[in-house]
Design a protein around this motif. Structure first.
Motif, PDB file in Angstrom:
ATOM      1  N   ALA A 190      -3.025  -2.138   2.374  1.00 49.33           N
ATOM      2  CA  ALA A 190      -3.835  -1.262   1.707  1.00 49.33           C
ATOM      3  C   ALA A 190      -4.113   0.027   2.532  1.00 49.33           C
ATOM      4  O   ALA A 190      -4.231  -0.116   3.782  1.00 49.33           O
ATOM      5  CB  ALA A 190      -4.948  -1.969   1.063  1.00 49.33           C
TER       6      ALA A 190
ATOM      7  N   GLY B 254      -7.567  -2.866  -1.056  1.00 49.86           N
ATOM      8  CA  GLY B 254      -7.225  -1.658  -2.002  1.00 49.86           C
ATOM      9  C   GLY B 254      -7.667  -1.760  -3.322  1.00 49.86           C
ATOM     10  O   GLY B 254      -7.666  -0.642  -3.927  1.00 49.86           O
ATOM     11  N   ASP B 255      -8.808  -2.447  -3.546  1.00 47.81           N
ATOM     12  CA  ASP B 255      -9.459  -2.481  -4.591  1.00 47.81           C
ATOM     13  C   ASP B 255     -10.960  -2.351  -4.136  1.00 47.81           C
ATOM     14  O   ASP B 255     -11.395  -3.538  -3.721  1.00 47.81           O
ATOM     15  CB  ASP B 255      -9.345  -3.706  -5.624  1.00 47.81           C
ATOM     16  CG  ASP B 255     -10.346  -3.601  -6.942  1.00 47.81           C
ATOM     17  OD1 ASP B 255     -10.979  -2.598  -7.037  1.00 47.81           O
ATOM     18  OD2 ASP B 255     -10.348  -4.577  -7.740  1.00 47.81           O
TER      19      ASP B 255
ATOM     20  N   THR C 176      -9.132   3.921  -2.528  1.00 46.22           N
ATOM     21  CA  THR C 176      -8.377   3.046  -1.930  1.00 46.22           C
ATOM     22  C   THR C 176      -7.201   2.758  -2.976  1.00 46.22           C
ATOM     23  O   THR C 176      -7.300   2.962  -4.264  1.00 46.22           O
ATOM     24  CB  THR C 176      -9.292   1.714  -1.917  1.00 46.22           C
ATOM     25  OG1 THR C 176      -9.693   1.332  -3.084  1.00 46.22           O
ATOM     26  CG2 THR C 176     -10.324   2.154  -0.974  1.00 46.22           C
ATOM     27  N   TRP C 177      -6.054   2.191  -2.272  1.00 48.49           N
ATOM     28  CA  TRP C 177      -5.015   1.865  -3.075  1.00 48.49           C
ATOM     29  C   TRP C 177      -4.325   0.702  -2.412  1.00 48.49           C
ATOM     30  O   TRP C 177      -4.253   0.729  -1.045  1.00 48.49           O
ATOM     31  CB  TRP C 177      -4.154   2.874  -3.436  1.00 48.49           C
ATOM     32  CG  TRP C 177      -3.359   3.613  -2.472  1.00 48.49           C
ATOM     33  CD1 TRP C 177      -2.199   3.534  -1.763  1.00 48.49           C
ATOM     34  CD2 TRP C 177      -3.861   4.597  -1.393  1.00 48.49           C
ATOM     35  NE1 TRP C 177      -1.877   4.147  -0.950  1.00 48.49           N
ATOM     36  CE2 TRP C 177      -2.908   5.185  -0.412  1.00 48.49           C
ATOM     37  CE3 TRP C 177      -5.194   5.313  -1.347  1.00 48.49           C
ATOM     38  CZ2 TRP C 177      -3.015   6.117   0.370  1.00 48.49           C
ATOM     39  CZ3 TRP C 177      -5.257   6.377  -0.270  1.00 48.49           C
ATOM     40  CH2 TRP C 177      -4.331   6.478   0.501  1.00 48.49           C
TER      41      TRP C 177
ATOM     42  N   SER D 107       1.317   4.950  -3.769  1.00 45.78           N
ATOM     43  CA  SER D 107      -0.148   5.695  -4.006  1.00 45.78           C
ATOM     44  C   SER D 107      -0.109   6.285  -5.347  1.00 45.78           C
ATOM     45  O   SER D 107      -1.207   7.423  -5.594  1.00 45.78           O
ATOM     46  CB  SER D 107      -0.843   6.683  -3.011  1.00 45.78           C
ATOM     47  OG  SER D 107       0.331   7.605  -2.936  1.00 45.78           O
TER      48      SER D 107
ATOM     49  N   GLY E 183       0.675  -1.127   0.061  1.00 48.25           N
ATOM     50  CA  GLY E 183       0.176  -0.081   0.068  1.00 48.25           C
ATOM     51  C   GLY E 183       0.770   1.216  -0.025  1.00 48.25           C
ATOM     52  O   GLY E 183      -0.002   2.385  -0.004  1.00 48.25           O
TER      53      GLY E 183
ATOM     54  N   ALA F 225      -0.835   5.712  -8.244  1.00 50.57           N
ATOM     55  CA  ALA F 225      -1.937   5.415  -9.495  1.00 50.57           C
ATOM     56  C   ALA F 225      -3.057   6.231  -8.944  1.00 50.57           C
ATOM     57  O   ALA F 225      -4.029   6.476  -9.755  1.00 50.57           O
ATOM     58  CB  ALA F 225      -2.226   3.793  -9.255  1.00 50.57           C
ATOM     59  N   VAL F 226      -3.448   6.725  -7.734  1.00 50.58           N
ATOM     60  CA  VAL F 226      -4.394   7.257  -7.242  1.00 50.58           C
ATOM     61  C   VAL F 226      -3.937   8.886  -6.683  1.00 50.58           C
ATOM     62  O   VAL F 226      -4.985   9.678  -6.164  1.00 50.58           O
ATOM     63  CB  VAL F 226      -5.192   6.823  -6.305  1.00 50.58           C
ATOM     64  CG1 VAL F 226      -5.722   5.492  -6.672  1.00 50.58           C
ATOM     65  CG2 VAL F 226      -4.385   6.702  -5.011  1.00 50.58           C
TER      66      VAL F 226
END
Length: 89
Positions: A23, A43-44, A35-36, A4, A1, A6-7
């Motif tokens: 996560a 995380g998903d 979430t990630w 981050s 986790g 990607a988000v």
């Protein structure tokens, strides 16, 4: 986790962050959740993303998250064995 990236663009006006083993979940000012991290540990959140509106609080366990909504209902995701599936209740 810990990654981050990607988000990162979605992490604005963060009000709260909670974590599981691998996560994270962040509540944004508009009541949505980002979430990630490990999908298996929460995380998903794509399966419940449509329900994650007006979130007031998020709590993480070892591998799952629970979100309390403004109407008092609860949405869970992550490992079913560790609380991520609340469909039976």
């Amino acid at each position: 986790g810990g990654d981050s990236s990607a988000v990162q663009g979605q992490l604005r006006n963060v009000q709260q962050v909670q974590g599981t083993g691998r996560a994270f979940a962040a509540i944004l000012a508009d009541g949505s959740v980002v979430t990630w991290g490990s999908a298996e540990q929460g995380g998903d959140s794509s399966a419940v993303q449509g329900q994650l509106r007006n979130v007031q609080q998020v709590q993480g366990t070892g591998r799952a998250f629970a979100a309390i909504l403004a109407d008092g209902s609860v949405v869970t995701w992550g490992s079913a064995e560790q609380g991520g599936d609340s469909s039976a209740v």
